[in-house]
Design a protein around this motif. Sequence first.
Motif, PDB file in Angstrom:
ATOM      1  N   ASP A 248     -22.872  -5.336 -26.849  1.00 38.25           N
ATOM      2  CA  ASP A 248     -24.307  -5.612 -26.750  1.00 38.25           C
ATOM      3  C   ASP A 248     -24.720  -5.932 -25.322  1.00 38.25           C
ATOM      4  O   ASP A 248     -25.741  -5.459 -24.841  1.00 38.25           O
ATOM      5  CB  ASP A 248     -24.687  -6.794 -27.660  1.00 38.25           C
ATOM      6  CG  ASP A 248     -24.670  -6.389 -29.124  1.00 38.25           C
ATOM      7  OD1 ASP A 248     -24.554  -5.167 -29.384  1.00 38.25           O
ATOM      8  OD2 ASP A 248     -24.740  -7.269 -30.000  1.00 38.25           O
ATOM      9  N   ASN A 249     -23.918  -6.741 -24.664  1.00 40.37           N
ATOM     10  CA  ASN A 249     -24.269  -7.116 -23.297  1.00 40.37           C
ATOM     11  C   ASN A 249     -23.419  -6.381 -22.267  1.00 40.37           C
ATOM     12  O   ASN A 249     -23.360  -6.777 -21.108  1.00 40.37           O
ATOM     13  CB  ASN A 249     -24.144  -8.629 -23.127  1.00 40.37           C
ATOM     14  CG  ASN A 249     -25.011  -9.362 -24.132  1.00 40.37           C
ATOM     15  OD1 ASN A 249     -26.160  -8.995 -24.340  1.00 40.37           O
ATOM     16  ND2 ASN A 249     -24.449 -10.379 -24.785  1.00 40.37           N
ATOM     17  N   ALA A 250     -22.739  -5.353 -22.703  1.00 38.74           N
ATOM     18  CA  ALA A 250     -21.853  -4.628 -21.780  1.00 38.74           C
ATOM     19  C   ALA A 250     -22.654  -3.707 -20.862  1.00 38.74           C
ATOM     20  O   ALA A 250     -23.736  -3.275 -21.218  1.00 38.74           O
ATOM     21  CB  ALA A 250     -20.836  -3.823 -22.570  1.00 38.74           C
TER      22      ALA A 250
ATOM     23  N   VAL B 113     -17.868  -4.470 -15.943  1.00 36.86           N
ATOM     24  CA  VAL B 113     -17.060  -5.586 -16.446  1.00 36.86           C
ATOM     25  C   VAL B 113     -17.235  -5.791 -17.961  1.00 36.86           C
ATOM     26  O   VAL B 113     -16.260  -5.912 -18.702  1.00 36.86           O
ATOM     27  CB  VAL B 113     -17.395  -6.889 -15.688  1.00 36.86           C
ATOM     28  CG1 VAL B 113     -16.709  -8.079 -16.340  1.00 36.86           C
ATOM     29  CG2 VAL B 113     -16.973  -6.761 -14.224  1.00 36.86           C
ATOM     30  N   GLY B 114     -18.490  -5.808 -18.398  1.00 36.45           N
ATOM     31  CA  GLY B 114     -18.755  -6.038 -19.819  1.00 36.45           C
ATOM     32  C   GLY B 114     -18.116  -4.981 -20.686  1.00 36.45           C
ATOM     33  O   GLY B 114     -17.498  -5.280 -21.716  1.00 36.45           O
TER      34      GLY B 114
ATOM     35  N   GLU C 235     -10.650  -1.299 -15.764  1.00 36.63           N
ATOM     36  CA  GLU C 235     -10.667  -2.524 -14.953  1.00 36.63           C
ATOM     37  C   GLU C 235     -10.347  -2.249 -13.485  1.00 36.63           C
ATOM     38  O   GLU C 235     -10.650  -3.070 -12.626  1.00 36.63           O
ATOM     39  CB  GLU C 235      -9.690  -3.552 -15.521  1.00 36.63           C
ATOM     40  CG  GLU C 235     -10.332  -4.400 -16.616  1.00 36.63           C
ATOM     41  CD  GLU C 235      -9.315  -5.156 -17.431  1.00 36.63           C
ATOM     42  OE1 GLU C 235      -8.262  -5.519 -16.872  1.00 36.63           O
ATOM     43  OE2 GLU C 235      -9.573  -5.374 -18.634  1.00 36.63           O
ATOM     44  N   LEU C 236      -9.701  -1.105 -13.229  1.00 34.43           N
ATOM     45  CA  LEU C 236      -9.413  -0.739 -11.835  1.00 34.43           C
ATOM     46  C   LEU C 236     -10.716  -0.560 -11.071  1.00 34.43           C
ATOM     47  O   LEU C 236     -10.765  -0.724  -9.858  1.00 34.43           O
ATOM     48  CB  LEU C 236      -8.620   0.565 -11.779  1.00 34.43           C
ATOM     49  CG  LEU C 236      -7.100   0.486 -11.896  1.00 34.43           C
ATOM     50  CD1 LEU C 236      -6.497   1.835 -11.538  1.00 34.43           C
ATOM     51  CD2 LEU C 236      -6.542  -0.585 -10.973  1.00 34.43           C
ATOM     52  N   ASP C 237     -11.758  -0.175 -11.797  1.00 34.57           N
ATOM     53  CA  ASP C 237     -13.063  -0.023 -11.159  1.00 34.57           C
ATOM     54  C   ASP C 237     -13.722  -1.395 -11.093  1.00 34.57           C
ATOM     55  O   ASP C 237     -13.996  -2.011 -12.117  1.00 34.57           O
ATOM     56  CB  ASP C 237     -13.931   0.934 -11.974  1.00 34.57           C
ATOM     57  CG  ASP C 237     -15.365   0.941 -11.465  1.00 34.57           C
ATOM     58  OD1 ASP C 237     -15.534   0.841 -10.226  1.00 34.57           O
ATOM     59  OD2 ASP C 237     -16.288   1.014 -12.293  1.00 34.57           O
TER      60      ASP C 237
ATOM     61  N   ALA D  74     -11.351  -3.736 -24.203  1.00 35.70           N
ATOM     62  CA  ALA D  74     -10.115  -4.506 -24.393  1.00 35.70           C
ATOM     63  C   ALA D  74     -10.155  -5.228 -25.742  1.00 35.70           C
ATOM     64  O   ALA D  74      -9.168  -5.237 -26.484  1.00 35.70           O
ATOM     65  CB  ALA D  74      -9.937  -5.507 -23.254  1.00 35.70           C
ATOM     66  N   TYR D  75     -11.318  -5.785 -26.077  1.00 35.29           N
ATOM     67  CA  TYR D  75     -11.445  -6.495 -27.352  1.00 35.29           C
ATOM     68  C   TYR D  75     -11.301  -5.526 -28.524  1.00 35.29           C
ATOM     69  O   TYR D  75     -10.693  -5.843 -29.547  1.00 35.29           O
ATOM     70  CB  TYR D  75     -12.787  -7.221 -27.447  1.00 35.29           C
ATOM     71  CG  TYR D  75     -12.838  -8.146 -28.638  1.00 35.29           C
ATOM     72  CD1 TYR D  75     -12.398  -9.466 -28.541  1.00 35.29           C
ATOM     73  CD2 TYR D  75     -13.281  -7.687 -29.876  1.00 35.29           C
ATOM     74  CE1 TYR D  75     -12.404 -10.298 -29.643  1.00 35.29           C
ATOM     75  CE2 TYR D  75     -13.289  -8.520 -30.984  1.00 35.29           C
ATOM     76  CZ  TYR D  75     -12.858  -9.824 -30.862  1.00 35.29           C
ATOM     77  OH  TYR D  75     -12.850 -10.646 -31.956  1.00 35.29           O
ATOM     78  N   THR D  76     -11.861  -4.321 -28.343  1.00 38.43           N
ATOM     79  CA  THR D  76     -11.723  -3.300 -29.391  1.00 38.43           C
ATOM     80  C   THR D  76     -10.250  -2.979 -29.628  1.00 38.43           C
ATOM     81  O   THR D  76      -9.807  -2.830 -30.769  1.00 38.43           O
ATOM     82  CB  THR D  76     -12.487  -2.022 -28.992  1.00 38.43           C
ATOM     83  OG1 THR D  76     -13.828  -2.379 -28.653  1.00 38.43           O
ATOM     84  CG2 THR D  76     -12.504  -1.012 -30.122  1.00 38.43           C
TER      85      THR D  76
END
Lengths: 566, 566
Positions: free
Chosen positions: B564-566, B429-430, B421-423, B436-438
């Motif tokens: 999928d949308n990452a 972002v995706g 997220e620092l980037d 994070a969700y993983t």
Amino acid sequence: MALKARALYEFNSENPGEISVKENEVVTLYSEQDIEGWLEGSNSKGERGLFPASYVEILKNDTASTFNNNSTSGSRYANIPTGVTSPGLTALSPPAPAQQQPIYQASQGSDEDWDDDWDDSSTVADEPGVVGVNYQRDFDGNGPSTYRLSTSMSKGSNVQQAKSSATVSRNLNRFSTFVKSGGEAFVLGEAAGFVKDGDKICVVTGQYGPEWQENPYPFACTIDDPTKQTKFKGMKSYIAYKLTPTHTQTQVNRRYKHFDWLYARLVEKFPVISVPHIPEKQATGRFEEDFISKRRKGLIWWMSHMTSHPVLSKCDVFQHFLTCNSTDEKSWKQGKRKAEKDEMVGANFFLTISTPSGPPLDLVEVESKIDGFKAFTKKMDDSVVQVNATTNEFARKQITGFKKEYQKVGQAFKVLGQAFELDQQAYSVGLNQAIAYTGEAYDAIGDYFAEQPRQDVDPLMDLLQLYQGHLANYPDIIHVQKGALTKVKESQKHVEEGKMDAPQADGVNERCNIISFATLAEIQHFHQVRVRDFKAQMQQYLTEQIGFFQKITGKLEEALQKYDNA
Amino acid sequence: MALKARALYEFNSENPGEISVKENEVVTLYSEQDIEGWLEGSNSKGERGLFPASYVEILKNDTASTFNNNSTSGSRYANIPTGVTSPGLTALSPPAPAQQQPIYQASQGSDEDWDDDWDDSSTVADEPGVVGVNYQRDFDGNGPSTYRLSTSMSKGSNVQQAKSSATVSRNLNRFSTFVKSGGEAFVLGEAAGFVKDGDKICVVTGQYGPEWQENPYPFACTIDDPTKQTKFKGMKSYIAYKLTPTHTQTQVNRRYKHFDWLYARLVEKFPVISVPHIPEKQATGRFEEDFISKRRKGLIWWMSHMTSHPVLSKCDVFQHFLTCNSTDEKSWKQGKRKAEKDEMVGANFFLTISTPSGPPLDLVEVESKIDGFKAFTKKMDDSVVQVNATTNEFARKQITGFKKEYQKVGQAFKVLGQAFELDQQAYSVGLNQAIAYTGEAYDAIGDYFAEQPRQDVDPLMDLLQLYQGHLANYPDIIHVQKGALTKVKESQKHVEEGKMDAPQADGVNERCNIISFATLAEIQHFHQVRVRDFKAQMQQYLTEQIGFFQKITGKLEEALQKYDNA
């Protein structure tokens, strides 16, 4: 009485003309005046030659100086670690063989790089061990000047030639990455060479800022079936990997030593490009299947990073490596010699870079981006270390504890089934068989747990290892960029002080701009492949994990069905 | 000089008229002649009363006898354990509160029962501690004789009355289950009572041999919502369980002490029926939710075994317990008194048994079946102990180690997501969110592991605990059956020796046949509910495990979709 100096640190000669000195050894100096940071003298063995001025303190008036002396020079080096490995050198040599976290070790060792403080007001590039002595020198950005890698600059024959005056300070620590990489020489306008059209490397402005121009002819390369081969009538054995690039469709055999040689060429040639590390060397067990399979996977990752890099993928030495017929010894050697004699390496590499038309990059913005990236790599390195350690431990637990627990449950069910079999009642037979099958199912699930890490944790760790290599490269790349920025600031100051004329300073600025473009393009490339690689790897990891749990579920469903007619 | 005896084992008086003696204590005897295996005398404290003859050795001629004496009597008791708890007594008292394996402890303690060797040529029932003294006695199978539980037989007032001659040897160890259960009294024809039609218990010959006649009006009983209730204006609190039998559809409230009372009645009444153990007593934490919930589950299992048992389910005391209105104190007490005064308990229980018409069971076959069942229960007990210990440890590992490992993996992914997220690149972002969700998914999976044992291991362990109770009951049941068989052999021998007439021996034989039918019916019932229970429980366990792994799979699939949308 002869002039003497005492060695503050051990120095081991690495090139002709240098002599080794031990810590505390007293050496005889021929002159107090250093040449580009080097002093000439003789050591206690009577060997005569050069050694770094910064490694010794000159003994004056026969007073034995303390090691905690208060001289400016002395305090400057207080932070130099004993032993002279800089992060740059670490990056040059392949990581040492280690069990789990070879890169982790290395990046821990270079924590100083992460934490060092860039002092903007300093007139010297403040890498540890840089002496701020100004040499007066004719600065001529236009005239061709001979450039060699910094390690060759210390050779006796070049020392006099290198001794000249300069209006911009030079790093006298030959271990400085900024010097070693050729970054300094380039910024100072010392790089010169004929850039062929084919050698041109374009930085373009993309959606997210500067980026390398895409390779218009992208290709990939498979690495298949490593085979054991012999030569000298079986006296020597080696493993040959079969490489098939998609753009030639012609298979070539390459040995690990060829990868190693190529890697060294690439590191030498590209100062601000993160060359992916090749899998570590290993002395023993080289022919064991597990090791060969693991190395092959490492080389596949390496190859993927090579072929997807717009600059690395196109360069001659890599193309030679990929396409030269393995059996054509002559043309292989020709290409090898050519690569080793390549003039466009280090400082000259920057000559080949073509930046987008338009205004130069904003220095403050560049510096801010670089600082942001520095923080990013630090954090990413920490987290990669954590993911690596955690998944490694997770794999270990699955192979040992998890397997054991499930198999103990399986064994207990089997024993229960055996007890039930003692009862010969007809209506118990189905249940007995079902329980026995359940025991076998849990036994199998134990094996699934033990086998699984090879499917998901191992590939994840391979990726992490590759990225640990990249993350170990970036401190050096950042050093080069930072060194260039410092030079710009110095030159601006010199102009203000009337020590340098504006065109000269503009030249420094322009060349720094090239380095900035290249560095930012490389950072952009890093982010893009990082997102691509981690997305793909996380997807693969989760897909494998899902398949794993489905396999367990399937086994349990089979066991459950056995009870239907029990 | 007074007649003395030395106590070989400690004996603690439990009834009026008995006195306690310590090991090695010298007691004064009033007579060398024992009465039904009891000697009268006074101990060193001057207390006067009865103690078991088998616990002392008579000191003759003032010679101090060794404890390893060679007298027949002495060697017979070499196996008596110190302390006088027989398996029968263990079974009578609810298992002591213990953490994990209360029943395991108990059944381990009775290993001697598993291993003891039935000596067919012996003329005595060879339970440990049985004295082979023959009393001559008028044997009258027809006349009504007063029978009380063996514990009441030792009371001073009954001793003279019990002293009579017999042609068949009697077990003089009052701790013998065969004696205590009333089995011996019944076989010897001492049981007598009026059997009402409603009390009749039928053994029928089913597909697999003798079995209890099915309850023609089967019912079940739910146990719901235990609630804390108070009495004496809140001075005393207790937990009331709401019982609703399906055949009355009327809810009654019962406390643990009611279950406990009922259990004691059932054990007293039914010599060869394995009464399921009620959940153990617990002194502290009785009002804690976890304990109440666990006890309720234990009581549900218990109730299921009660209602599905053809004999237990129908008996008056159980029906009283299930149907008497909780608020009608008077009728509750009436039923309670009636149950406590029930004449048809112990020996008389056997009078209520009606066997199938046809030839009696073959003695050799019965003995073989009993021996087979003995081996079966031994093996089943071992395996239940193993499954219990293994699944208990498995549950502990899931709650601690497994949870921790998955959550550490989750944490590592979260940290990686944070680093990414620092980037601030838009295209990252995706991926950052997906990683994070993983991390959260693995965190949740850790919780799943910790929560799962409550769903699958706990119910399995509840079942195992119930069966450990049954398995602890069977040595006693087998003892009764074996004791009866021994009596038959003895009587046959007496007939051969002319000491007994044939009709008397036939009576012994017939009554033994009744015990054999009852025991085999009970064993058949045990096998049937065992197969039913273990099938159902294994199915539930596997179904839960499948659901568990599917839940994990589902969570991982959710995580995978985020890419999928990452």
